[in-house]
Motif scaffolding. Structure first.
Motif, PDB file in Angstrom:
ATOM      1  N   CYS A  76      65.891  42.397  78.395  1.00 22.58           N
ATOM      2  CA  CYS A  76      65.121  43.655  78.377  1.00 22.58           C
ATOM      3  C   CYS A  76      64.963  44.163  76.952  1.00 22.58           C
ATOM      4  O   CYS A  76      65.941  44.283  76.221  1.00 22.58           O
ATOM      5  N   MET A  79      57.449  49.299  80.190  1.00 21.23           N
ATOM      6  CA  MET A  79      56.298  48.950  81.045  1.00 21.23           C
ATOM      7  C   MET A  79      56.640  49.127  82.524  1.00 21.23           C
ATOM      8  O   MET A  79      55.821  49.565  83.313  1.00 21.23           O
ATOM      9  N   THR A 133      59.333  40.180  79.937  1.00 24.02           N
ATOM     10  CA  THR A 133      60.469  39.327  79.575  1.00 24.02           C
ATOM     11  C   THR A 133      61.248  38.808  80.790  1.00 24.02           C
ATOM     12  O   THR A 133      62.345  38.261  80.627  1.00 24.02           O
TER      13      THR A 133
HETATM   14  S1  SF4 Z   1      59.319  46.048  81.473  1.00 23.95           S
HETATM   15 FE1  SF4 Z   1      61.029  44.600  81.340  1.00 23.95          FE
HETATM   16  S2  SF4 Z   1      61.522  44.536  79.152  1.00 23.95           S
HETATM   17 FE2  SF4 Z   1      60.296  46.361  79.462  1.00 23.95          FE
HETATM   18  S3  SF4 Z   1      61.799  48.023  79.853  1.00 23.95           S
HETATM   19 FE3  SF4 Z   1      61.215  47.211  81.850  1.00 23.95          FE
HETATM   20  S4  SF4 Z   1      62.759  45.665  82.307  1.00 23.95           S
HETATM   21 FE4  SF4 Z   1      62.883  46.068  80.102  1.00 23.95          FE
END
Ligand code: SF4
Ligand code: SF4
Length: 119
Positions: A46, A51, A92
């Motif tokens: 993360c 997002m 990710t």
């Molecule tokens: S979208 Fe994925 S990388 Fe971005 S804050 Fe959320 S869990 Fe973390």
């Protein structure tokens, strides 16, 4: 007494087949591959981009960052609709839709998960 016309043919169709139901909770079915249960989160990949929070229509995810670079990722399964959007939005693969569906709890904090980590 007359036998209803559709009953016997329908009963005969089930002969030799597995039961349509299981004796839950003693017996449990394996969830289908595409089943969406509670969200599973892995902090390591993360980036704290947020997002998942922005795309969650149920406000079930909150991503907070502080000035020291700490990220807190929070999830409230009681708000989650299991739509899978957060998994799709995460660049990710830190989020996957899990198979857990036995989610009852007697107090609100038990529905919440919080992860705090450095970025
Ligand atoms: S979208 Fe994925 S990388 Fe971005 S804050 Fe959320 S869990 Fe973390
Ligand atoms: S599965 Fe849907 S409702 Fe649940 S946290 Fe992800 S985006 Fe929000």
């Amino acid at each position: 007494m007359s036998i209803p016309g559709k009953l016997v043919p329908e009963a005969l169709k089930t002969l030799g087949k597995d039961n349509a139901t299981v004796s839950y909770p003693k017996d449990k079915r394996t969830m289908p591959e595409r089943f969406r249960g509670a969200v599973e989160f892995e902090p390591e990949p993360c980036t704290g981009c947020g997002m998942c929070e922005r795309h969650c229509a149920a406000d079930a995810i909150i991503v907070e960052s502080d000035a020291d670079g700490n990220v807190t990722w929070s999830y409230d399964v009681a708000k989650c609709m299991f739509c899978g959007q957060c998994e799709e939005s995460c660049p990710t693969d830190a989020i996957v839709m899990g198979k857990e569906f036995e989610l009852a709890a007697s107090d609100k904090p038990s529905f919440e998960e919080h992860y705090t980590f450095e970025r």
